[in-house]
Design a protein around this motif. Structure first.
Motif, PDB file in Angstrom:
ATOM      1  N   LYS A 170      32.694  41.651  -7.497  1.00  0.00           N
ATOM      2  CA  LYS A 170      33.054  40.937  -8.725  1.00  0.00           C
ATOM      3  C   LYS A 170      34.391  41.436  -9.276  1.00  0.00           C
ATOM      4  O   LYS A 170      35.250  40.639  -9.656  1.00  0.00           O
ATOM      5  CB  LYS A 170      31.954  41.095  -9.772  1.00  0.00           C
ATOM      6  CG  LYS A 170      30.665  40.388  -9.383  1.00  0.00           C
ATOM      7  CD  LYS A 170      29.578  40.649 -10.400  1.00  0.00           C
ATOM      8  CE  LYS A 170      28.265  40.016  -9.955  1.00  0.00           C
ATOM      9  NZ  LYS A 170      27.184  40.301 -10.891  1.00  0.00           N
TER      10      LYS A 170
ATOM     11  N   SER B 111      38.423  39.612  -9.480  1.00  0.00           N
ATOM     12  CA  SER B 111      39.345  39.600 -10.625  1.00  0.00           C
ATOM     13  C   SER B 111      40.678  40.275 -10.285  1.00  0.00           C
ATOM     14  O   SER B 111      41.724  39.861 -10.770  1.00  0.00           O
ATOM     15  CB  SER B 111      38.695  40.241 -11.855  1.00  0.00           C
ATOM     16  OG  SER B 111      38.559  41.633 -11.695  1.00  0.00           O
TER      17      SER B 111
ATOM     18  N   GLU C 233      26.902  34.223  -5.830  1.00  0.00           N
ATOM     19  CA  GLU C 233      27.701  34.756  -6.940  1.00  0.00           C
ATOM     20  C   GLU C 233      29.177  34.864  -6.564  1.00  0.00           C
ATOM     21  O   GLU C 233      30.053  34.482  -7.342  1.00  0.00           O
ATOM     22  CB  GLU C 233      27.168  36.115  -7.376  1.00  0.00           C
ATOM     23  CG  GLU C 233      25.827  36.030  -8.084  1.00  0.00           C
ATOM     24  CD  GLU C 233      25.194  37.391  -8.344  1.00  0.00           C
ATOM     25  OE1 GLU C 233      25.826  38.434  -8.049  1.00  0.00           O
ATOM     26  OE2 GLU C 233      24.058  37.412  -8.847  1.00  0.00           O
TER      27      GLU C 233
ATOM     28  N   LEU D 149      32.157  32.600  -8.240  1.00  0.00           N
ATOM     29  CA  LEU D 149      33.286  33.237  -8.931  1.00  0.00           C
ATOM     30  C   LEU D 149      34.624  32.798  -8.335  1.00  0.00           C
ATOM     31  O   LEU D 149      35.590  32.559  -9.074  1.00  0.00           O
ATOM     32  CB  LEU D 149      33.173  34.762  -8.852  1.00  0.00           C
ATOM     33  CG  LEU D 149      32.196  35.415  -9.818  1.00  0.00           C
ATOM     34  CD1 LEU D 149      32.023  36.900  -9.467  1.00  0.00           C
ATOM     35  CD2 LEU D 149      32.664  35.265 -11.253  1.00  0.00           C
TER      36      LEU D 149
ATOM     37  N   GLU E 102      35.182  29.180  -9.590  1.00  0.00           N
ATOM     38  CA  GLU E 102      35.508  29.192 -11.022  1.00  0.00           C
ATOM     39  C   GLU E 102      36.910  29.738 -11.283  1.00  0.00           C
ATOM     40  O   GLU E 102      37.584  29.301 -12.213  1.00  0.00           O
ATOM     41  CB  GLU E 102      34.487  30.043 -11.787  1.00  0.00           C
ATOM     42  CG  GLU E 102      33.117  29.421 -11.877  1.00  0.00           C
ATOM     43  CD  GLU E 102      32.059  30.419 -12.345  1.00  0.00           C
ATOM     44  OE1 GLU E 102      32.413  31.493 -12.888  1.00  0.00           O
ATOM     45  OE2 GLU E 102      30.872  30.127 -12.154  1.00  0.00           O
ATOM     46  N   SER E 103      37.338  30.695 -10.484  1.00  0.00           N
ATOM     47  CA  SER E 103      38.653  31.326 -10.658  1.00  0.00           C
ATOM     48  C   SER E 103      39.758  30.564  -9.944  1.00  0.00           C
ATOM     49  O   SER E 103      40.898  31.020  -9.928  1.00  0.00           O
ATOM     50  CB  SER E 103      38.608  32.772 -10.156  1.00  0.00           C
ATOM     51  OG  SER E 103      37.627  33.502 -10.850  1.00  0.00           O
TER      52      SER E 103
END
Length: 187
Positions: free
Chosen positions: A104, A108, A132, A136, A139-140
């Protein structure tokens, strides 16, 4: 363990000691990269559960443009850095980013990249990590419009993916299954 093909073919790879890291076998990796042979040249690769870095380094040896690799284990990251130096030499800093972070946080940290190939090979007990991680990345906005996600799992593990991901091929290698999924941006 070694690099199977490309410019660095035959170069030896090191693995962390102990049972925490489960490297993809040479035979499975060879089969996997034969399937991916047309997708690799010029690709930007993400390997979120790097272990030894073998998947990203194999891709780079076969013509990938750049790779980002993460692992949450400090020992594994040291091994990945050692393997990157062995495989890439002077090109290491131009070709690969390596971070010590869970998946995660790594997502980022790599947020400014757009990936064409993503390798997901989490510890088998982390069944939710597939969905997950992919969610992510979507979404990013980190996946290229026709990104390929390659997931290695135990044959008894069932994975769920977001509806935008379509598994189009699965290959069995004894107790291991490798699933190939495409992201279709406008689904």
């Amino acid at each position: 363990m070694r690099i199977i093909g490309g410019e660095a073919r035959g170069r030896r790879l090191f693995a962390p000691s102990g049972n925490e890291t489960r490297p993809t076998s040479d035979r499975t990796r060879e089969s996997l990269f034969n399937i991916l042979s047309f997708d690799i040249p010029g690709s930007v690769v993400l390997d979120l559960f790097g272990g030894t870095g073998a998947l990203a380094l194999e891709a780079l040896s076969r013509g990938a443009q750049y790779a980002c690799v993460s692992d949450k284990s400090h020992e594994a990251v040291k091994i990945i850095e050692r393997n990157a130096e062995t495989v890439l030499g002077a090109d290491r800093k131009k070709k690969i980013s390596i971070v010590c972070a869970d998946y995660k946080r790594a997502i980022s940290l790599f947020r400014e990249k757009k990936f064409t190939i993503v390798f997901l090979d989490p510890p088998y007990a982390m069944e939710s990590a597939y969905r997950e991680a992919v969610s992510l990345l979507i979404e990013s906005d980190m996946l290229d419009s026709d990104a390929l996600v390659v997931m290695e799992r135990n044959k008894n593990t069932k994975i769920e993916l977001p509806k935008e991901m379509e598994i189009f091929d699965s290959r069995d290698y004894r107790d291991t299954v490798v699933d190939f999924a495409r992201w279709r941006k406008n689904i």
